[in-house]
Scaffold this motif. Sequence first.
Motif, PDB file in Angstrom:
ATOM      1  N   SER A  37      -7.544  -4.251 -21.778  1.00 24.59           N
ATOM      2  CA  SER A  37      -7.431  -5.708 -21.831  1.00 24.59           C
ATOM      3  C   SER A  37      -6.698  -6.175 -23.086  1.00 24.59           C
ATOM      4  CB  SER A  37      -8.822  -6.359 -21.770  1.00 24.59           C
ATOM      5  OG  SER A  37      -9.633  -5.909 -22.851  1.00 24.59           O
ATOM      6  N   ASP A  38      -6.151  -5.222 -23.854  1.00 25.44           N
ATOM      7  CA  ASP A  38      -5.463  -5.543 -25.111  1.00 25.44           C
ATOM      8  C   ASP A  38      -4.238  -6.415 -24.843  1.00 25.44           C
ATOM      9  OD1 ASP A  38      -5.081  -5.143 -27.973  1.00 25.44           O
ATOM     10  OD2 ASP A  38      -3.328  -3.951 -27.425  1.00 25.44           O
ATOM     11  N   PRO A  39      -4.128  -7.572 -25.509  1.00 30.10           N
ATOM     12  CA  PRO A  39      -2.960  -8.435 -25.291  1.00 30.10           C
ATOM     13  C   PRO A  39      -1.701  -7.777 -25.843  1.00 30.10           C
ATOM     14  CG  PRO A  39      -4.281  -9.270 -27.114  1.00 30.10           C
ATOM     15  CD  PRO A  39      -5.077  -8.161 -26.489  1.00 30.10           C
ATOM     16  N   GLN A  40      -0.706  -7.635 -24.997  1.00 30.57           N
ATOM     17  CA  GLN A  40       0.553  -7.013 -25.399  1.00 30.57           C
ATOM     18  C   GLN A  40       1.580  -8.101 -25.695  1.00 30.57           C
ATOM     19  OE1 GLN A  40       0.503  -3.350 -25.582  1.00 30.57           O
ATOM     20  NE2 GLN A  40      -1.547  -4.249 -25.499  1.00 30.57           N
ATOM     21  N   THR A  41       2.029  -8.175 -26.909  1.00 26.65           N
ATOM     22  CA  THR A  41       3.106  -9.091 -27.248  1.00 26.65           C
ATOM     23  C   THR A  41       4.428  -8.375 -27.008  1.00 26.65           C
ATOM     24  OG1 THR A  41       1.748 -10.187 -28.915  1.00 26.65           O
ATOM     25  CG2 THR A  41       4.123 -10.503 -29.062  1.00 26.65           C
ATOM     26  N   SER A  42       5.231  -8.905 -26.108  1.00 24.41           N
ATOM     27  CA  SER A  42       6.489  -8.272 -25.722  1.00 24.41           C
ATOM     28  C   SER A  42       6.239  -6.868 -25.197  1.00 24.41           C
ATOM     29  CB  SER A  42       7.467  -8.233 -26.908  1.00 24.41           C
ATOM     30  OG  SER A  42       8.754  -7.856 -26.512  1.00 24.41           O
ATOM     31  N   GLY A  43       5.311  -6.766 -24.240  1.00 26.30           N
ATOM     32  CA  GLY A  43       4.947  -5.478 -23.671  1.00 26.30           C
ATOM     33  C   GLY A  43       5.948  -4.997 -22.634  1.00 26.30           C
ATOM     34  N   GLY A  44       5.577  -3.925 -21.941  1.00 28.62           N
ATOM     35  CA  GLY A  44       6.500  -3.274 -21.019  1.00 28.62           C
ATOM     36  C   GLY A  44       6.500  -3.859 -19.626  1.00 28.62           C
ATOM     37  N   LEU A  45       7.522  -3.487 -18.870  1.00 30.88           N
ATOM     38  CA  LEU A  45       7.578  -3.856 -17.462  1.00 30.88           C
ATOM     39  C   LEU A  45       6.534  -3.066 -16.686  1.00 30.88           C
ATOM     40  CD1 LEU A  45      11.447  -3.890 -16.867  1.00 30.88           C
ATOM     41  CD2 LEU A  45       9.940  -5.869 -17.151  1.00 30.88           C
ATOM     42  N   LEU A  46       5.911  -3.717 -15.737  1.00 29.16           N
ATOM     43  CA  LEU A  46       4.953  -3.089 -14.828  1.00 29.16           C
ATOM     44  C   LEU A  46       5.475  -3.314 -13.420  1.00 29.16           C
ATOM     45  CD1 LEU A  46       2.165  -1.801 -14.145  1.00 29.16           C
ATOM     46  CD2 LEU A  46       1.221  -4.123 -14.184  1.00 29.16           C
ATOM     47  N   LEU A  47       5.689  -2.227 -12.684  1.00 28.79           N
ATOM     48  CA  LEU A  47       6.269  -2.392 -11.356  1.00 28.79           C
ATOM     49  C   LEU A  47       5.592  -1.514 -10.319  1.00 28.79           C
ATOM     50  CD1 LEU A  47       8.517   0.166 -10.753  1.00 28.79           C
ATOM     51  CD2 LEU A  47       9.478  -0.907 -12.759  1.00 28.79           C
ATOM     52  N   ALA A  48       5.690  -1.966  -9.080  1.00 34.62           N
ATOM     53  CA  ALA A  48       5.193  -1.220  -7.930  1.00 34.62           C
ATOM     54  C   ALA A  48       6.399  -0.815  -7.101  1.00 34.62           C
ATOM     55  CB  ALA A  48       4.246  -2.085  -7.104  1.00 34.62           C
TER      56      ALA A  48
ATOM     57  N   PRO B 199       0.840  -1.207   0.000  1.00 33.95           N
ATOM     58  CA  PRO B 199       0.000   0.000   0.000  1.00 33.95           C
ATOM     59  C   PRO B 199       0.875   1.258   0.000  1.00 33.95           C
ATOM     60  CG  PRO B 199      -0.879  -1.604   1.535  1.00 33.95           C
ATOM     61  CD  PRO B 199       0.443  -2.140   1.080  1.00 33.95           C
ATOM     62  N   GLY B 200       0.526   2.216  -0.851  1.00 35.67           N
ATOM     63  CA  GLY B 200       1.311   3.432  -0.987  1.00 35.67           C
ATOM     64  C   GLY B 200       2.266   3.412  -2.150  1.00 35.67           C
ATOM     65  N   ASP B 201       2.543   2.234  -2.705  1.00 34.66           N
ATOM     66  CA  ASP B 201       3.430   2.134  -3.862  1.00 34.66           C
ATOM     67  C   ASP B 201       2.835   2.846  -5.073  1.00 34.66           C
ATOM     68  OD1 ASP B 201       5.363   0.691  -2.588  1.00 34.66           O
ATOM     69  OD2 ASP B 201       4.853  -1.248  -3.497  1.00 34.66           O
ATOM     70  N   LYS B 202       3.711   3.364  -5.924  1.00 35.80           N
ATOM     71  CA  LYS B 202       3.311   3.897  -7.214  1.00 35.80           C
ATOM     72  C   LYS B 202       3.467   2.809  -8.275  1.00 35.80           C
ATOM     73  CE  LYS B 202       2.527   8.047  -5.691  1.00 35.80           C
ATOM     74  NZ  LYS B 202       1.142   8.608  -5.652  1.00 35.80           N
ATOM     75  N   LEU B 203       2.581   2.817  -9.261  1.00 36.31           N
ATOM     76  CA  LEU B 203       2.640   1.867 -10.367  1.00 36.31           C
ATOM     77  C   LEU B 203       3.258   2.542 -11.574  1.00 36.31           C
ATOM     78  CD1 LEU B 203      -0.937   0.347  -9.989  1.00 36.31           C
ATOM     79  CD2 LEU B 203       1.218  -0.844  -9.503  1.00 36.31           C
ATOM     80  N   ILE B 204       4.251   1.896 -12.180  1.00 33.21           N
ATOM     81  CA  ILE B 204       4.937   2.447 -13.350  1.00 33.21           C
ATOM     82  C   ILE B 204       4.887   1.428 -14.479  1.00 33.21           C
ATOM     83  CG2 ILE B 204       7.158   3.218 -14.273  1.00 33.21           C
ATOM     84  CD1 ILE B 204       7.822   4.334 -11.532  1.00 33.21           C
ATOM     85  N   LEU B 205       4.547   1.900 -15.679  1.00 35.70           N
ATOM     86  CA  LEU B 205       4.505   1.062 -16.875  1.00 35.70           C
ATOM     87  C   LEU B 205       5.596   1.522 -17.834  1.00 35.70           C
ATOM     88  CD1 LEU B 205       3.100  -1.137 -18.573  1.00 35.70           C
ATOM     89  CD2 LEU B 205       1.538   0.632 -19.421  1.00 35.70           C
TER      90      LEU B 205
ATOM     91  N   HIS C 200       9.307  -2.966  -5.249  1.00 33.33           N
ATOM     92  CA  HIS C 200       8.751  -4.060  -4.436  1.00 33.33           C
ATOM     93  C   HIS C 200       8.166  -5.206  -5.250  1.00 33.33           C
ATOM     94  CE1 HIS C 200       8.161  -0.633  -1.337  1.00 33.33           C
ATOM     95  NE2 HIS C 200       9.331  -1.201  -1.161  1.00 33.33           N
ATOM     96  N   ALA C 201       7.680  -4.927  -6.444  1.00 33.63           N
ATOM     97  CA  ALA C 201       7.086  -5.973  -7.284  1.00 33.63           C
ATOM     98  C   ALA C 201       7.307  -5.614  -8.744  1.00 33.63           C
ATOM     99  CB  ALA C 201       5.591  -6.115  -7.002  1.00 33.63           C
ATOM    100  N   MET C 202       7.465  -6.644  -9.574  1.00 37.56           N
ATOM    101  CA  MET C 202       7.681  -6.381 -10.997  1.00 37.56           C
ATOM    102  C   MET C 202       7.181  -7.564 -11.825  1.00 37.56           C
ATOM    103  SD  MET C 202      11.095  -4.766 -12.759  1.00 37.56           S
ATOM    104  CE  MET C 202      12.225  -6.081 -12.275  1.00 37.56           C
ATOM    105  N   THR C 203       6.623  -7.238 -12.982  1.00 35.24           N
ATOM    106  CA  THR C 203       6.183  -8.236 -13.949  1.00 35.24           C
ATOM    107  C   THR C 203       6.268  -7.583 -15.316  1.00 35.24           C
ATOM    108  OG1 THR C 203       4.405  -9.811 -14.479  1.00 35.24           O
ATOM    109  CG2 THR C 203       3.731  -7.608 -13.845  1.00 35.24           C
ATOM    110  N   ASP C 204       5.907  -8.312 -16.359  1.00 37.62           N
ATOM    111  CA  ASP C 204       5.787  -7.676 -17.671  1.00 37.62           C
ATOM    112  C   ASP C 204       4.369  -7.871 -18.197  1.00 37.62           C
ATOM    113  OD1 ASP C 204       6.047 -10.396 -18.194  1.00 37.62           O
ATOM    114  OD2 ASP C 204       7.348 -10.131 -19.923  1.00 37.62           O
TER     115      ASP C 204
END
Length: 370
Positions: free
Chosen positions: A317-328, A186-192, A239-243
Amino acid sequence: MPRKKPKTEEPAAPETTANQPLRLTQLSHGGGCGCKIAPGVLEQILAKTSPVVVPKQLLVGIETSDDAAVYQLNDDQALVATTDFFMPIVDDPFDFGCIAATNALSDVYAMGGTPLLALAVVGMPVKQLPLDTIKRILEGGESVCARARIPIAGGHTIDSVEPIYGLVAIGLVHPDNLKRNSGARPGDKLILGKGLGIGVYSAALKKGLLSASSYTAMIASATQLNTPGRALACLAGVHAMTDVTGFGLLGHLVEICKASKVSAAIDYAALPVLPNVLDYLAEGCMTGASERNWASYGERVVVPKKHFGDLERALLSDPQTSGGLLLACAPEVVTEVLSIFLQEGFDHATVIGEVSAGKAQVSVVNSKAE
């Protein structure tokens, strides 16, 4: 988000006629990460798998739908292992190979790892595709691995009905720098890290509507290696990361919320969008995977009562092929995170929302419409 009609150029891929060669995308029922099994269906499949013995060295398995498996080798090294492959999203064989390889390596970067080597996964309809075309697909993948400074050390090939290409990607990460999708606070910022719209581009391409400049933007985004993941992994404030790939922005953010047991809010007006994507959406260029994605996780999404319709839902909901990193990340490291993205050539990276306490869901707001 301007909506200027992309009508100044001839389409990059006109409709096929009897006199034109067979297009790669004609041989596949779906393309890129849009081929993924819908998240809701996948969850049901995995829920029925039998439990297995889990060694203590297995730091990451299938429990939180993370990007890769991670196995600790010693105090300083953990092995990152993943595989990703799909059918053609574009007709140029070299570009297809590049996109597929970039997408596969992205999962290693998303865990904070550095790629070590790759194995090729190849399935081709050898009686329909010229051997030179198949060779160009493999050359595309090899060129990306060369940029990542790793070898393709082997692989496996089969004769298949549809063309399939991808990689098994192996990497290394220090256990202390491992980033999962389950650490958001909680309090984290989300970056794409990248702009949205690859699935929309692919739908426009299949319809023969994609302009040459939009095709160039598509390839540039989908073949940009998510190398910032290595440096971001060294920041304790991340704190968290995915693509973001086949499940779309909302799908992968919902996975973060479920794994981290938090809620999230994103500002639709803040989302980075690739050029002309909104115009193609207005012309009906959207994938079937977008609808399947929404059907799988729409119940976990709260949307505005006004200024939110089918087009906005399709983009999220658009499927991203080789999309960007999403992190908190913690608010105090946002400037450093954006600087890392910018230094590595990611000019779309931006703050799109924040994390809060609450049940695992995503709320969408639109600051420009309120």
